[in-house]
Each structure stands twice: as C-alpha cells, then as structure tokens.
Design a protein around this motif. Structure first.
Motif, short mmCIF file in Angstrom:
data_model
loop_
_atom_site.label_atom_id
_atom_site.label_comp_id
_atom_site.label_asym_id
_atom_site.label_seq_id
_atom_site.Cartn_x
_atom_site.Cartn_y
_atom_site.Cartn_z
N VAL A 20 0.84 -1.20 0.00
CA VAL A 20 0.00 0.00 0.00
C VAL A 20 0.88 1.25 0.00
O VAL A 20 0.67 2.18 -0.77
N LYS A 21 1.90 1.25 0.85
CA LYS A 21 2.81 2.40 0.92
C LYS A 21 3.52 2.63 -0.41
O LYS A 21 3.66 3.77 -0.86
N GLU A 22 3.95 1.54 -1.04
CA GLU A 22 4.65 1.65 -2.32
C GLU A 22 3.73 2.22 -3.40
O GLU A 22 4.15 3.07 -4.19
N LYS A 23 2.49 1.75 -3.45
CA LYS A 23 1.54 2.26 -4.45
C LYS A 23 1.23 3.74 -4.20
O LYS A 23 1.12 4.52 -5.15
N LEU A 24 1.09 4.11 -2.93
CA LEU A 24 0.85 5.52 -2.61
C LEU A 24 2.02 6.38 -3.04
O LEU A 24 1.83 7.43 -3.67
N LEU A 25 3.23 5.95 -2.71
CA LEU A 25 4.41 6.75 -3.07
C LEU A 25 4.54 6.87 -4.58
O LEU A 25 4.86 7.95 -5.10
N GLU A 26 4.22 5.81 -5.29
CA GLU A 26 4.25 5.84 -6.76
C GLU A 26 3.24 6.86 -7.29
O GLU A 26 3.55 7.66 -8.18
N SER A 27 2.06 6.85 -6.74
CA SER A 27 1.03 7.80 -7.16
C SER A 27 1.42 9.23 -6.79
O SER A 27 1.27 10.15 -7.60
N PHE A 28 1.94 9.41 -5.58
CA PHE A 28 2.37 10.75 -5.14
C PHE A 28 3.51 11.26 -6.01
O PHE A 28 3.58 12.45 -6.31
N PHE A 29 4.41 10.36 -6.44
CA PHE A 29 5.49 10.80 -7.31
C PHE A 29 4.93 11.37 -8.60
O PHE A 29 5.35 12.44 -9.06
N GLY A 30 3.98 10.67 -9.21
CA GLY A 30 3.40 11.15 -10.46
C GLY A 30 2.79 12.53 -10.31
O GLY A 30 3.00 13.42 -11.15
N THR A 31 2.07 12.73 -9.23
CA THR A 31 1.45 14.04 -9.01
C THR A 31 2.50 15.10 -8.69
O THR A 31 2.45 16.21 -9.24
N ALA A 32 3.45 14.77 -7.83
CA ALA A 32 4.49 15.75 -7.46
C ALA A 32 5.31 16.14 -8.68
O ALA A 32 5.68 17.31 -8.85
N ASP A 33 5.59 15.19 -9.55
CA ASP A 33 6.36 15.49 -10.75
C ASP A 33 5.57 16.41 -11.68
O ASP A 33 6.13 17.33 -12.27
N TRP A 34 4.28 16.17 -11.77
CA TRP A 34 3.40 16.98 -12.62
C TRP A 34 3.27 18.40 -12.09
O TRP A 34 3.00 19.34 -12.84
N MET A 35 3.50 18.60 -10.80
CA MET A 35 3.36 19.93 -10.19
C MET A 35 4.54 20.84 -10.49
O MET A 35 4.46 22.04 -10.26
N ARG A 36 5.64 20.27 -10.99
CA ARG A 36 6.81 21.11 -11.28
C ARG A 36 6.43 22.18 -12.31
O ARG A 36 5.81 21.88 -13.31
N ASN A 37 6.81 23.41 -12.03
CA ASN A 37 6.50 24.51 -12.93
C ASN A 37 7.72 25.39 -13.20
O ASN A 37 7.59 26.48 -13.74
N GLN A 38 8.88 24.90 -12.77
CA GLN A 38 10.14 25.61 -12.98
C GLN A 38 11.15 24.64 -13.58
O GLN A 38 11.10 23.44 -13.29
N PRO A 39 12.10 25.13 -14.38
CA PRO A 39 13.14 24.23 -14.87
C PRO A 39 14.03 23.77 -13.72
O PRO A 39 14.15 24.44 -12.70
N GLY A 40 14.63 22.63 -13.93
CA GLY A 40 15.58 22.13 -12.93
C GLY A 40 14.99 21.20 -11.93
O GLY A 40 13.86 20.93 -11.82
#
Length: 131
Positions: A111-131
């Motif tokens: 469960v923790k692994e699936k959550l972290l995987e999902s959170f990664f996708g969202t956190a990565d999509w939130m990037r709005n600056q280069p780098g």
C-alpha cells in the motif's frame, strides 16, 4: 479486502483517522527536517490550514468524503500550485517528507509503495520551474 466486499483506499488507510495521521506525520517531517527547508519555505509559518487542506483533499482522493470539493470546488492542483516555484528539488523534498511519513504508518508495504508511486506522479506533474 475480499472480492465480494472490496475496500476503498479510504478504508484501507483507516478512513479519516488514518489519513489524518499520515498528513500530521508529513507536516511534522517537513517542519523538523533541514532537508525540507525549501519546500517548508513555500508554506505559511503556521501549518494548520495546509494540514487541513491536504487532509480534506486526501479523504476525497482516496474514495472518502469530498471535504475539499465541498469547501473549495475542484482541486485543480496544478493551477493552485502555480504561484509557488516548484522544480525538481522541491518535488524531491516533498516526496522525501512523504516517504518518511509513509514509513511511520502501519499499512502494508504494498500500500505504501503504491501511494508513493502515485504521489510521485502528481508531485512530478506539479513542477512549474526548470531544474
């Protein structure tokens, strides 16, 4: 969880009490760890409002009550985060805080692994600056 009575993610996480523990642990890590200084600086001095919004959002996201939508409408996560400079370091700090918060939970590792995987996708999509 059985095939005849599948649990929602909300139920698997322990409903509101379980989600509140995760959110409280997440912000406790963010507030205490020096590695999270960049992401912490993007938040208000007092984290109560941030804690509540994240809790309300996760309740609905996981299949529970739509507390966030009832208060603010559609989450529009990326649009709501555009005023904040989020690049790879901020994403990684946020994820490191979440990883530590997840480690504190008694949920199954899968469960923790699936959550972290999902959170990664969202956190990565939130990037709005280069780098």
């Amino acid at each position: 969880m059985t095939e005849t009575n599948p649990q929602s993610l909300f139920e698997v996480l322990g409903e509101e009490a379980g989600i509140r523990r995760l959110v409280d642990d997440f912000y406790a890590v963010m507030d205490a760890e020096s590695f999270a200084a960049g992401i912490r600086a993007l938040h208000p001095a007092v984290l109560d409002g941030s804690r509540d919004k994240f809790f309300w959002f996760l309740c609905g996201w996981s299949g529970g009550p739509d507390h966030y939508i009832e208060r603010y409408g559609h989450p529009r996560l990326r649009a709501r985060h555009l005023p904040f400079a989020i690049a790879t370091p901020e994403r990684d700090q946020w994820l490191a805080c979440m990883q530590q918060a997840l480690a504190r939970q008694s949920w199954p590792d899968a469960v923790k692994e699936k959550l972290l995987e999902s959170f990664f996708g969202t956190a990565d999509w939130m990037r709005n600056q280069p780098g």
